[in-house]
Design an enzyme around this catalytic site. Sequence first.
Site, PDB file in Angstrom:
ATOM      1  N   LYS A 174       9.582   9.801 -12.938  1.00 28.27           N
ATOM      2  CA  LYS A 174      11.088  10.292 -13.095  1.00 28.27           C
ATOM      3  C   LYS A 174      12.208   9.502 -13.212  1.00 28.27           C
ATOM      4  O   LYS A 174      11.959   9.104 -11.319  1.00 28.27           O
ATOM      5  CB  LYS A 174      11.366  11.503 -12.106  1.00 28.27           C
ATOM      6  CG  LYS A 174      12.816  12.298 -12.328  1.00 28.27           C
ATOM      7  CD  LYS A 174      12.981  12.974 -11.399  1.00 28.27           C
ATOM      8  CE  LYS A 174      13.714  12.036 -10.321  1.00 28.27           C
ATOM      9  NZ  LYS A 174      14.995  11.506 -10.881  1.00 28.27           N
ATOM     10  N   GLY A 227      13.898   3.747  -3.877  1.00 27.53           N
ATOM     11  CA  GLY A 227      15.357   4.483  -3.671  1.00 27.53           C
ATOM     12  C   GLY A 227      15.956   4.600  -1.866  1.00 27.53           C
ATOM     13  O   GLY A 227      15.030   3.750  -0.671  1.00 27.53           O
ATOM     14  N   THR A 231      15.737   9.413   1.683  1.00 27.67           N
ATOM     15  CA  THR A 231      14.477  10.352   0.530  1.00 27.67           C
ATOM     16  C   THR A 231      13.185  10.129   0.988  1.00 27.67           C
ATOM     17  O   THR A 231      12.365  11.025   0.642  1.00 27.67           O
ATOM     18  CB  THR A 231      15.256   9.838  -0.784  1.00 27.67           C
ATOM     19  OG1 THR A 231      16.423   9.494  -0.683  1.00 27.67           O
ATOM     20  CG2 THR A 231      14.797  11.127  -1.480  1.00 27.67           C
ATOM     21  N   GLU A 249       9.428   1.931  -1.596  1.00 28.03           N
ATOM     22  CA  GLU A 249      10.370   0.787  -1.399  1.00 28.03           C
ATOM     23  C   GLU A 249      11.906   1.645  -1.136  1.00 28.03           C
ATOM     24  O   GLU A 249      12.304   2.009  -1.943  1.00 28.03           O
ATOM     25  CB  GLU A 249      10.348  -0.246  -3.059  1.00 28.03           C
ATOM     26  CG  GLU A 249       9.443  -0.412  -3.197  1.00 28.03           C
ATOM     27  CD  GLU A 249       8.574  -1.455  -1.972  1.00 28.03           C
ATOM     28  OE1 GLU A 249       9.278  -2.281  -1.310  1.00 28.03           O
ATOM     29  OE2 GLU A 249       7.234  -1.267  -2.647  1.00 28.03           O
ATOM     30  N   CYS A 283      18.833  -3.926  -3.835  1.00 33.96           N
ATOM     31  CA  CYS A 283      18.167  -3.821  -2.206  1.00 33.96           C
ATOM     32  C   CYS A 283      18.367  -4.929  -1.443  1.00 33.96           C
ATOM     33  O   CYS A 283      18.034  -4.995  -0.730  1.00 33.96           O
ATOM     34  CB  CYS A 283      17.083  -2.931  -2.277  1.00 33.96           C
ATOM     35  SG  CYS A 283      15.841  -3.535  -4.035  1.00 33.96           S
ATOM     36  N   GLU A 384      23.873   0.756   5.316  1.00 38.30           N
ATOM     37  CA  GLU A 384      23.855   0.051   3.600  1.00 38.30           C
ATOM     38  C   GLU A 384      24.563   0.598   3.351  1.00 38.30           C
ATOM     39  O   GLU A 384      24.301   2.049   3.572  1.00 38.30           O
ATOM     40  CB  GLU A 384      22.085   0.882   3.611  1.00 38.30           C
ATOM     41  CG  GLU A 384      21.932  -0.481   1.476  1.00 38.30           C
ATOM     42  CD  GLU A 384      20.792   0.295   1.414  1.00 38.30           C
ATOM     43  OE1 GLU A 384      20.524   1.915   1.465  1.00 38.30           O
ATOM     44  OE2 GLU A 384      19.945  -0.378   0.449  1.00 38.30           O
TER      45      GLU A 384
HETATM   46  P1  NAD Z   1      17.733   8.112  -4.207  1.00 35.94           P
HETATM   47  O1  NAD Z   1      16.701   8.160  -3.023  1.00 35.94           O
HETATM   48  O2  NAD Z   1      18.697   8.976  -3.853  1.00 35.94           O
HETATM   49  O3  NAD Z   1      17.249   8.664  -5.005  1.00 35.94           O
HETATM   50  C1  NAD Z   1      16.060   7.512  -5.651  1.00 35.94           C
HETATM   51  C2  NAD Z   1      15.349   8.324  -6.045  1.00 35.94           C
HETATM   52  O4  NAD Z   1      14.269   9.633  -6.037  1.00 35.94           O
HETATM   53  C3  NAD Z   1      15.673   9.103  -7.532  1.00 35.94           C
HETATM   54  O5  NAD Z   1      15.352   9.361  -8.670  1.00 35.94           O
HETATM   55  C4  NAD Z   1      16.383  10.653  -7.492  1.00 35.94           C
HETATM   56  O6  NAD Z   1      16.690  10.939  -8.054  1.00 35.94           O
HETATM   57  C5  NAD Z   1      14.567  10.842  -6.517  1.00 35.94           C
HETATM   58  N1  NAD Z   1      14.960  11.505  -5.334  1.00 35.94           N
HETATM   59  C6  NAD Z   1      15.595  12.862  -4.882  1.00 35.94           C
HETATM   60  N2  NAD Z   1      15.651  13.494  -3.481  1.00 35.94           N
HETATM   61  C7  NAD Z   1      14.643  13.948  -4.161  1.00 35.94           C
HETATM   62  C8  NAD Z   1      13.523  14.313  -3.901  1.00 35.94           C
HETATM   63  N3  NAD Z   1      13.743  14.975  -2.802  1.00 35.94           N
HETATM   64  N4  NAD Z   1      12.476  14.344  -3.567  1.00 35.94           N
HETATM   65  C9  NAD Z   1      12.476  13.448  -5.061  1.00 35.94           C
HETATM   66  N5  NAD Z   1      12.851  12.592  -5.252  1.00 35.94           N
HETATM   67  C10 NAD Z   1      13.802  12.696  -4.860  1.00 35.94           C
HETATM   68  O7  NAD Z   1      18.107   6.597  -4.031  1.00 35.94           O
HETATM   69  P2  NAD Z   1      19.366   5.700  -5.265  1.00 35.94           P
HETATM   70  O8  NAD Z   1      20.498   6.388  -4.607  1.00 35.94           O
HETATM   71  O9  NAD Z   1      19.235   6.284  -6.453  1.00 35.94           O
HETATM   72  O10 NAD Z   1      18.940   4.319  -5.115  1.00 35.94           O
HETATM   73  C11 NAD Z   1      19.705   3.715  -3.868  1.00 35.94           C
HETATM   74  C12 NAD Z   1      18.560   3.355  -2.927  1.00 35.94           C
HETATM   75  O11 NAD Z   1      17.462   2.278  -3.579  1.00 35.94           O
HETATM   76  C13 NAD Z   1      19.564   2.356  -1.489  1.00 35.94           C
HETATM   77  O12 NAD Z   1      19.082   2.905  -0.876  1.00 35.94           O
HETATM   78  C14 NAD Z   1      18.170   1.176  -1.996  1.00 35.94           C
HETATM   79  O13 NAD Z   1      18.433   0.239  -1.283  1.00 35.94           O
HETATM   80  C15 NAD Z   1      17.581   1.466  -2.217  1.00 35.94           C
HETATM   81  N6  NAD Z   1      16.854   0.300  -3.048  1.00 35.94           N
HETATM   82  C16 NAD Z   1      15.468  -0.092  -3.306  1.00 35.94           C
HETATM   83  C17 NAD Z   1      14.721  -0.789  -3.407  1.00 35.94           C
HETATM   84  C18 NAD Z   1      13.060  -1.568  -3.276  1.00 35.94           C
HETATM   85  O14 NAD Z   1      12.214  -2.208  -3.295  1.00 35.94           O
HETATM   86  N7  NAD Z   1      12.701  -1.358  -1.707  1.00 35.94           N
HETATM   87  C19 NAD Z   1      15.374  -1.634  -4.864  1.00 35.94           C
HETATM   88  C20 NAD Z   1      16.132  -0.514  -5.217  1.00 35.94           C
HETATM   89  C21 NAD Z   1      16.616   0.418  -4.816  1.00 35.94           C
END
Ligand code: NAD
Length: 481
Positions: A174, A227, A231, A249, A283, A384
Amino acid sequence: MKRIQNYINGKLENPISNQWLDNYDPSVGEVYAHIPNSGKEDVEKAVLAAKKAFKTWSVTSIEERSRILHKIADGIEANMEKLVVAESKDNGKPLALAGAVDIPRAVSNFRFYAQAITQFSSNAHENIGSKSINYTLRKPMGVVGCISPWNLPLYLFSWKIAPALVTGNCVIAKPSEVTPMTAFLLSEICQKAGLPDGVLNIVHGLGTSTGQAIVEHPEIKAISFTGGTKTGAHISRIAAPMFKKLSLELGGKNPNIIFADCDYDKMLKVTLKSSFANQGQICLCGSRIFVEKSIYEQFKKDFITKTKALKVGSPKNPDSDLGAMVSKEHFEKVLSYIQNVEKYGGKLLCGGNPVKVEGHESGYYLEPTIIEVGSNDCKLNQEEIFGPVVTLMPFETEEEVLAMANEVRYGLSSTLWTSNLNRAMRISNALETGIVWVNTWLNRDLRTPFGGVKESGIGREGGFYALEFFTEPKNVCIQYT
Ligand code: NAD
């Protein structure tokens, strides 16, 4: 209006409920496509297809899996221009960035894992005394889930899917509902590359429904998630009682530590990138800048001058250094930190204003922003923000800056600027982050472990680490006479 479809059992199809979500072009603030609002029933259909496909895919030769991954990479290359345009429109990032980083990296991810699997070997342990031999197989897990965020859409989506597929798993993936377009285009590429039906299933929709259904599904054995930290914690709570394997991650609040003895010009140039690349929505961006006191005022002056010279504009404009922020919701979240800058313990040094781009007045544009803070404890240094916002603070000693760098709940990456080798060794050893860059930033070798400590996640992606994650070790012991 364009409709994105799910990719289930090799076919592109509408969600069973026929419910749709809006997909925005953030550079103009307008809906330009609809995406499936998939539910449990779509995930169920995808899991059934994946389970069926697993019987054959798990015993398909490594050479054949590798060949298909190369064909997918060929397909991405052949559609480079289309994917670059789509990524930029969906995310708001400059076309030039999508063309230089995002889509080429998706090609590298598939090619890298197509090759890595051919070098991924099993271990054997012979015990002559007891006349026995142990050998350890790495078996595919079955059906696995890959969930990715919006900041580097195809880049991070493919970073998970490629190792999951090449190890013989079938995947339910997804992408973020905020940036689903390139994952949809990838489904068409996979069809043409001859990926067997059901091996990869891409289900679009909200995290709280589609994503949740993937995490809750008892037949999905592992979840690779990138993400937000919140989450990630939620996913852990659901997955733990089912003993799912998890790779998480998550967020970061990375320190960028600058000593007076560094190569100043190089540091300044790279710090501009590590602060504001992709509108600060990486990130790995160094969002807390600590500068040795003796060069603090000089750095502050030069950094402000360089930041003010950055151009915020349409992602299509080749002169734009920064494009649009990904969504209205995220834009408002980042802006609220800036609007409360004094309350949160900071002083605005430059930027901080929304930008009206001609012809794109409803887009989500923000000036690159520098905030000076008096203490590392403040909200601006502890949370963040994930936008084009960095904080600045002076330090006097190595001990002081190391303590501040580590006094945060995150531990993803850190950057260190110094020409003193002993200091570089001392500090990089003591930094509590999964990744340390010395005199460089975002310098990536796909063989290395990628991931964070503390609330930045658990597990590592990259190299053989991802191949290990997506396989289950099985030990066989044989005694002979
Ligand atoms: P998010 O956690 O809102 O969403 C990430 C993904 O998870 C999306 O596909 C979303 O639809 C899904 N999701 C949301 N709620 C869920 C649930 N209850 N169950 C399953 N899936 C769910 O994050 P975002 O806003 O899309 O991304 C930004 C974040 O990602 C920032 O905190 C950033 O630091 C982090 N990030 C981390 C890395 C890393 O490698 N550590 C890389 C890129 C981004």
